[in-house]
Scaffold this motif. Structure first.
Motif, PDB file in Angstrom:
ATOM      1  N   ASN A 219       0.826  -1.212   0.000  1.00 20.54           N
ATOM      2  CA  ASN A 219       0.000   0.000   0.000  1.00 20.54           C
ATOM      3  C   ASN A 219       0.856   1.256   0.000  1.00 20.54           C
ATOM      4  O   ASN A 219       0.522   2.256  -0.657  1.00 20.54           O
ATOM      5  CB  ASN A 219      -0.935  -0.009   1.209  1.00 20.54           C
ATOM      6  N   ASN A 220       1.975   1.216   0.718  1.00 25.74           N
ATOM      7  CA  ASN A 220       2.858   2.381   0.760  1.00 25.74           C
ATOM      8  C   ASN A 220       3.588   2.588  -0.559  1.00 25.74           C
ATOM      9  O   ASN A 220       3.816   3.725  -0.973  1.00 25.74           O
ATOM     10  CB  ASN A 220       3.856   2.240   1.911  1.00 25.74           C
ATOM     11  N   VAL A 221       3.973   1.481  -1.220  1.00 24.96           N
ATOM     12  CA  VAL A 221       4.593   1.603  -2.545  1.00 24.96           C
ATOM     13  C   VAL A 221       3.644   2.296  -3.514  1.00 24.96           C
ATOM     14  O   VAL A 221       4.018   3.224  -4.243  1.00 24.96           O
ATOM     15  CB  VAL A 221       4.991   0.213  -3.086  1.00 24.96           C
ATOM     16  N   LYS A 222       2.385   1.860  -3.513  1.00 22.58           N
ATOM     17  CA  LYS A 222       1.397   2.429  -4.442  1.00 22.58           C
ATOM     18  C   LYS A 222       1.071   3.880  -4.115  1.00 22.58           C
ATOM     19  O   LYS A 222       0.931   4.708  -5.032  1.00 22.58           O
ATOM     20  CB  LYS A 222       0.135   1.562  -4.424  1.00 22.58           C
ATOM     21  N   SER A 223       0.965   4.194  -2.816  1.00 27.41           N
ATOM     22  CA  SER A 223       0.632   5.578  -2.451  1.00 27.41           C
ATOM     23  C   SER A 223       1.791   6.534  -2.732  1.00 27.41           C
ATOM     24  O   SER A 223       1.588   7.697  -3.063  1.00 27.41           O
ATOM     25  CB  SER A 223       0.230   5.652  -0.973  1.00 27.41           C
TER      26      SER A 223
END
Length: 389
Positions: A312-316
Motif C-alpha cells: 500500500n505504501n509503494v502504491k501511495s
C-alpha cells in the motif's frame, strides 16, 4: 511533507556516499572503513543514538520520535564480494579483487538516506526507528544476521524492513511477495575415498573419480524422483577436486555443493537423501564416503500483513504501476533470520533503467542506476512515518 521531493533533494549526497562505499569495498568481517563512513554520516545528523562494533563492525542507530508508538527497524548489509570489478565507472573499486557486486553499497546508502529524512521529520515521527547496519551477509552459512540478533539488534523492535537492489526489475519498480521470496541456502562437502593404482591396471585400485561422477549424476534423481515437483528444490555441485595425475587411478575426490529449498520438509529430504545416495554409491564402488552438511540461511518468508502494508505504501508513494508481484528466487539472504524473530518484509527494488543492459547480481559488470538511491530512501521513510498512524 513531500517525501519524494525531500529524497530527491539529498540525491547528490546519497550518490557521494554510495560512490565512496563503492570505491572502497570490504569483504565479510573486514568492513572497518565502511563502518567508519556510516558512523561519520550518522554523527552529522546529531539525533541518533549510535552503538558501534556490534557483531564485529555492525552498527545500531536509534532515533526517538516526538510521539509514542512502535519501533521499526530498517536493515542494510555492508559487505562486498571477492570479485574483480570490470565496469568503466569513474568510481570503480580501488581494492583489487573486491567489488560491491551485490549492491550492498546501495543498501547502506538507502538506509542512511532514510536516516537523513527521518532526522528531518523527527517532530512528525510517531514511535521510533532503528537503523541496522549488518556485516557479513555474504558469509554463508553463518552470515552476520544471527550475530546482530544475538547482540540485541531486534530488542524492542515491532517490525523489520529490508530492500535488495534487483537488476531484473526496471528502475522505479518494487517487487513484493507474501510468504517465501528467497530460498534456504545450505552447503555440503562430500569426501569419497578409494584406492589409487596405475591407470593401466584399474582393477587393482578403487576409482574415486568414477564413484564421484556416479554420485553427481545420482543426486539429480533426488530432485527429479524424490521431491514433490510442486515444491522447489535445487541441488548443485559446483566444485570437484580429485586425482593427482592423468595416469593414476584417483584415490580420493572432494565435492562441494549447495541445496536451495523453500520448504523445511524438502530441506530435510535433501539432506537425508544425499547421505543415502552417498552410502549407496560407496557400497556399489567399494569406496568410503563422508558427507558434511551445513544448514545455512533460512528461506526469506515475508509476513502477510506487513507485506500488504508495504504494498500500500509503494502504491501511495510511487503509484499503482510501481508495484510488481514477483515470483520467488532460489538465491538466499540472511535477512531471513530477522523475519524468523519479528514480522517484516524484504522487497526487491529495481535498478535497470530503460535501454540499459541487464547484468545480474554477483557479476563483475553490475552497475545499478543511482536513481534507486532516492527511491529506496523515500520508501523506507514512508514506511516508518506511516506505521504508527
Amino acid at each position: 511533507m513531500n517525501i519524494i521531493n525531500s529524497a530527491k533533494e539529498i540525491q547528490s549526497s546519497l550518490q557521494n556516499i554510495r560512490r565512496e562505499l563503492h570505491q572502497y569495498p570490504e569483504i565479510s568481517r573486514n568492513e572497518k572503513r565502511t563502518s567508519e563512513l556510516i558512523i561519520r554520516e550518522l554523527k552529522k545528523l546529531g539525533n541518533f543514538e549510535i552503538k558501534e562494533n556490534i557483531n564485529g563492525y555492525g552498527i545500531i542507530a536509534d532515533l526517538k520520535g516526538k510521539y509514542p508508538g512502535k519501533t521499526i527497524a530498517l536493515r542494510a548489509d555492508m559487505d562486498a564480494l571477492q570479485i574483480e570489478e570490470e565496469t568503466s565507472l569513474p568510481f570503480k573499486s580501488l581494492n583489487k579483487g573486491v567489488m560491491h557486486a551485490c549492491g550492498h553499497d546501495n543498501h547502506v546508502t538507502m538506509v542512511l538516506g532514510a536516516g537523513m529524512l527521518l532526522s528531518k521529520y523527527q517532530n512528525e515521527l510517531h514511535g521510533n526507528v532503528r537503523l541496522i547496519f549488518q556485516p557479513a551477509e555474504e558469509l554463508s552459512p553463518d552470515g552476520g544476521a544471527k550475530g546482530m540478533i544475538k547482540e540485541g539488534a531486534l530488542e524492542g523492535v515491532d517490525a523489520v524492513f529490508g530492500m535488495h537492489v534487483w537488476p531484473d526489475l526496471p528502475l522505479g519498480k518494487v517487487g513484493l511477495k507474501v510468504g517465501p521470496l528467497m530460498a534456504a541456502s545450505d552447503h555440503f562437502t562430500v569426501t569419497i575415498k578409494g584406492k589409487p593404482s596405475h591407470a593401466a591396471k584399474p582393477n587393482e585400485g578403487i576409482d574415486a573419480v568414477v564413484a564421484s561422477a556416479q554420485f553427481v549424476s545420482a543426486t539429480q534423481t533426488i530432485v527429479s524422483r524424490n521431491s514433490d515437483p510442486m515444491k522447489a528444490l535445487v541441488i548443485t555441485i559446483g566444485k570437484i577436486i580429485g586425482g593427482s595425475r592423468y595416469n593414476i587411478v584417483a584415490g580420493e575426490c572432494t565435492l562441494e555443493g549447495t541445496c536451495r529449498t523453500f520448504s523445511p520438509e524438502i530441506r530435510d529430504l535433501a539432506e537425508r537423501r544425499l547421505q543415502e545416495v552417498l552410502n549407496g554409491i560407496c557400497t556399489l564402488s567399494g569406496c568410503t564416503g563422508e558427507l558434511n552438511y551445513e544448514r545455512g540461511y533460512m528461506a526469506v518468508d515475508n509476513d502477510s500483513k506487513i507485506t500488504e502494508y508495504m504494498s500500500n505504501n509503494v502504491k501511495s508513494l510511487f503509484g499503482e504501476d510501481a508495484l510488481v508481484n514477483v515470483e520467488p528466487a532460489m538465491t538466499a539472504e540472511d535477512f531471513s533470520f530477522y523475519l524468523n524473530e519479528k514480522p517484516g518484509v524484504l522487497a526487491w527494488i529495481g535498478t535497470t533503467a530503460e535501454g540499459e543492459e541487464v547484468f545480474p547480481l554477483h557479476n563483475s559488470h553490475y552497475a545499478p542506476n543511482e536513481d534507486v538511491l532516492w527511491r529506496g530512501s523515500a520508501l523506507f521513510t514512508e514506511l516508518v512515518l506511516n506505521f504508527n498512524k
